[in-house]
Design an enzyme around this catalytic site. Sequence first.
Site, PDB file in Angstrom:
ATOM      1  CG  ASP A  71      40.769  99.547  30.215  1.00  0.00           C
ATOM      2  OD1 ASP A  71      40.452  98.688  29.367  1.00  0.00           O
ATOM      3  OD2 ASP A  71      39.943 100.109  30.959  1.00  0.00           O
ATOM      4  CD  GLU A  89      36.862  98.921  29.602  1.00  0.00           C
ATOM      5  OE1 GLU A  89      37.159  99.885  30.343  1.00  0.00           O
ATOM      6  OE2 GLU A  89      36.015  98.999  28.693  1.00  0.00           O
ATOM      7  CD  GLU A  90      34.327  94.344  27.623  1.00  0.00           C
ATOM      8  OE1 GLU A  90      33.562  95.269  27.322  1.00  0.00           O
ATOM      9  OE2 GLU A  90      35.399  94.129  27.000  1.00  0.00           O
ATOM     10  CE1 TYR A 129      40.426  90.538  23.334  1.00  0.00           C
ATOM     11  CE2 TYR A 129      39.475  89.871  21.232  1.00  0.00           C
ATOM     12  CZ  TYR A 129      39.774  90.862  22.154  1.00  0.00           C
ATOM     13  OH  TYR A 129      39.419  92.168  21.905  1.00  0.00           O
ATOM     14  N   GLY A 192      41.605 100.479  20.003  1.00  0.00           N
ATOM     15  CA  GLY A 192      40.474 100.878  19.184  1.00  0.00           C
ATOM     16  C   GLY A 192      40.461 100.285  17.791  1.00  0.00           C
ATOM     17  CB  ALA A 195      34.410  96.196  18.604  1.00  0.00           C
TER      18      ALA A 195
END
Length: 340
Positions: A71, A89-90, A129, A192, A195
């Site tokens: 995640d 993740e959301e 997405y 990572g 964003a």
Amino acid sequence: LEAMPSALCFLNYFKLLGQHGIPEGAVTYQRQGFPKGGPPWRWDGNAAALASVKFSDTASIEDSPAETHADFANRFVGGGCLQNDFNMEEILFVVKPELIVAMALNCYMHDEEVVRISGALQYSRYIGYASTFQFVGDYDGHREGSPSAVVAMDALHGGKNRQFEEGLVLRDLNKARLAFDGAHTVATGNWGCGAFGNDHALKFLQQWMAASEAGATELFYHTFGDERSAPLVGLAESLQGLTVGALWAAVRAAAEEACKVFPPPIQNRRFLKVMTEGPSGLPTTPPTEVGSSGGGGMQESLEGKAVVYQGVEMLCVKQSGDGQVRLQDEHGATIWRSLA
């Protein structure tokens, strides 16, 4: 209205519980960590063999047969779940709503911590997405086997200008190693690199070393069709025969070279170049100086190369036929300047 897709996924969870009852099994939530003084594993001279890697540019991580799924977490687990954020993740938390409980059980993660959730089921299907994310109905159960463990791990955030410094490289390397602890198969991807702005090659190599040192035999790596991940397949093929320790030595040397240049786009290029070609691939001449009296006669294209303007190293992102170049600074801002 912006959070409507999340709300639909969340409500669908209760609809399915009402129709079919509460499923058998249990969901467990674990906060795992290692001492701040240092992890129990070592990277220098590590003799572990590198896990095999399978790349996919279309499938999603939650569909992977791997037993452990990454995640790409916010430091505050769950991030903007149930709000108007629809990043990895959301989305994961609303299609597997039992993950949301972790938001109530954990505050922010320290550098030495991850959160592992086992037994959470998927209840909703989706497409898209970010701005294109949509709820499309009940999950059809096409992934076979027992539910995967989901491990929330937060990558370096806000440090892309310094991400190749050894301490920060180790920060994420150790974080991923903890996340993959005990896994035989791992599914992950461009951790990572959205964003948070981290480098695709570095994040792949960190996770590859971490999974291998943790004992995983297979790494399912999902690039989601991101063209910046295109070099990773060839890079993995060229490094497959190394041990974890040998790869760590190569990554550390390449990161050291990347720290010698600026801004970040140039650092990323140098890191990948040293990883693929070794130190012999580095330029032996200094960057071209633009805006000086000697630059007007330049014939070779400077696009994609480091240049110096008024004493500052910048990236040339465009060169026109009339002697103009578009330069990008460390903050991403661009300016047009004459070669002369």
